[in-house]
Design an enzyme around this catalytic site. Structure first.
Site, short mmCIF file in Angstrom:
data_model
loop_
_atom_site.label_atom_id
_atom_site.label_comp_id
_atom_site.label_asym_id
_atom_site.label_seq_id
_atom_site.Cartn_x
_atom_site.Cartn_y
_atom_site.Cartn_z
N TYR A 160 48.04 51.68 75.24
CA TYR A 160 47.61 52.27 76.51
C TYR A 160 48.73 53.05 77.20
CZ TYR A 160 43.12 49.88 76.38
OH TYR A 160 41.85 49.48 76.03
N GLU A 164 42.71 25.98 58.96
CA GLU A 164 42.15 27.28 59.31
C GLU A 164 41.34 27.26 60.59
OE1 GLU A 164 38.95 30.62 57.70
OE2 GLU A 164 39.57 29.02 56.34
N ASP A 188 38.66 27.06 54.53
CA ASP A 188 37.33 27.14 53.94
C ASP A 188 37.46 27.51 52.46
OD1 ASP A 188 36.04 26.61 56.35
OD2 ASP A 188 35.77 28.72 56.86
#
Length: 366
Positions: free
Chosen positions: A101, A199, A251
């Site tokens: 920005y 995770e 996972d």
């Protein structure tokens, strides 16, 4: 501010300005300004046997003012160098989002960034060319939210001075939040036997609620998905400085294997920092495709993108071991994936009473 930090900031400023000076010298010599960078691709990473990590190879790409596109990139580099040098002079810091920005206020429209991914990549380029980490530029990401829970006492620097924190006794259920620059932390003492990187937030909360960190003297590090650099750096320091085994629990899908890979091997986009961020001794717990079969876990079918990702990993030098070749091949055969929390199909305590203790024992951690 300590002398060490002052020295780091001085070096960072000098190295940044050296980039701009290089462009000036090229102009003065009648040469077209240019900047060389390693090609950031899977085909240009190689194994460094001495450091035991994956780093960039010899392939280089050149950014040159010989084209309009190249000239714009060099212009943005110069403006960013000027901003970062001024930031260091003033003893201030900013986020990667703020840099994007802030460029809107620069007087040259061609120097402004089109999106944040462009400014993020430029900061990485400046790290590579200067040999200085962005933390020493006083650049930080947005808070990752990653936290630590376990038998670890540390000292951290705050605006009000140093403070000591025990990452079980002095924190709530959420744990100790990892700072953007974990090198400002000093480890004081620990009763931990190993580090367990997790995770998902749901699984991290299950382990803490079940008292896994207490029962097994584990430092539980919440990765929060793809781990931030600060999380990977802290994990590496826990291994290197406290001599703690590091394990990773994710996972059972190709995207999660890459999460493990970023902890153990480093990521392609930050291969220039592999020696600083990667923990090559980190071991993968699961969920393995073999676990899906052995425990008959609830699953989802692999999507086309999952299959493509798994096949890509078979070609990725970071995953070309017997373990990964076998497990990825099995996953493609069974055409299934499973989440960590699928272990709850065997009860809420199964993960802490059975699965993790058995896997950690198999791996020689317990």
């Amino acid at each position: 501010m300590s002398e060490t930090h002052t020295s780091d900031e001085t070096e960072a400023r000098d190295q940044l300005l050296a980039i701009a000076e290089q462009f000036y010298d090229q102009f003065a010599d009648g040469d077209i300004p240019r900047m060389s960078l390693p090609t950031r691709s899977k085909s240009n990473i190689e194994y460094d046997e001495d450091a035991d990590v994956w780093v960039y190879g010899d392939s280089q790409s050149t950014r040159s003012a010989n084209s309009v596109r190249g000239a714009r990139k060099l212009l943005k580099s110069v403006y960013t160098v000027d901003f970062l040098a001024q930031q260091l002079d003033e003893g201030r810091s900013s986020t990667l989002r703020e840099l994007y920005y802030l460029s809107e206020s620069w007087d040259e429209a061609e120097a402004q960034f089109n999106d944040q991914s462009e400014s993020d990549k430029l900061v990485e380029d400046l790290e590579i060319v200067s040999g200085v980490k962005r933390e020493d530029f006083h650049m930080r990401p947005e808070e990752s939210g990653a936290k630590v829970m376990g038998p670890l006492r540390l000292r951290e620097q705050t605006r009000r001075g140093d403070r000591e924190i025990h990452c079980q006794e002095d924190v709530g259920q959420g744990g100790y939040q990892i700072p953007n620059n974990p090198d400002t932390i000093d480890f004081l003492d620990t009763d931990a036997d190993f580090v367990l990187c997790v995770e998902t937030g749901g699984m991290r909360d299950r382990l803490v609620e079940n008292g896994f960190d207490d029962d097994y003297n584990a430092i539980v590090v919440h990765l929060g998905g793809q781990p931030a650099r600060a999380t990977r750096r802290l994990t590496k320091r826990l291994h290197d400085e406290l001599d703690l085994p590091v394990t990773v629990f994710t996972d059972g899908d190709p995207w999660s294997y890459r999460i493990y890979g970023s902890v153990a091997y480093g990521s392609i986009k930050s291969a220039h920092l592999s020696e600083y961020l990667a923990t090559p001794q980190a071991q993968f717990i699961g969920i393995r495709p073999q676990d899906i079969v052995d425990y008959d876990l609830p699953t989802d079918p692999l999507s086309d993108s999952d299959v493509n990702a798994l096949e890509s990993e078979l070609e990725d030098p970071r995953f070309q071991s017997d373990f990964w070749t076998e497990q990825i091949g099995l996953q493609l055969d069974i055409d299934k994936k499973a989440e960590q929390q699928a272990l709850a199909s065997r009860g809420l305590d199964f993960v802490t009473d059975t699965y993790l203790p058995e896997r950690l024992a198999e791996m020689g951690v317990l």
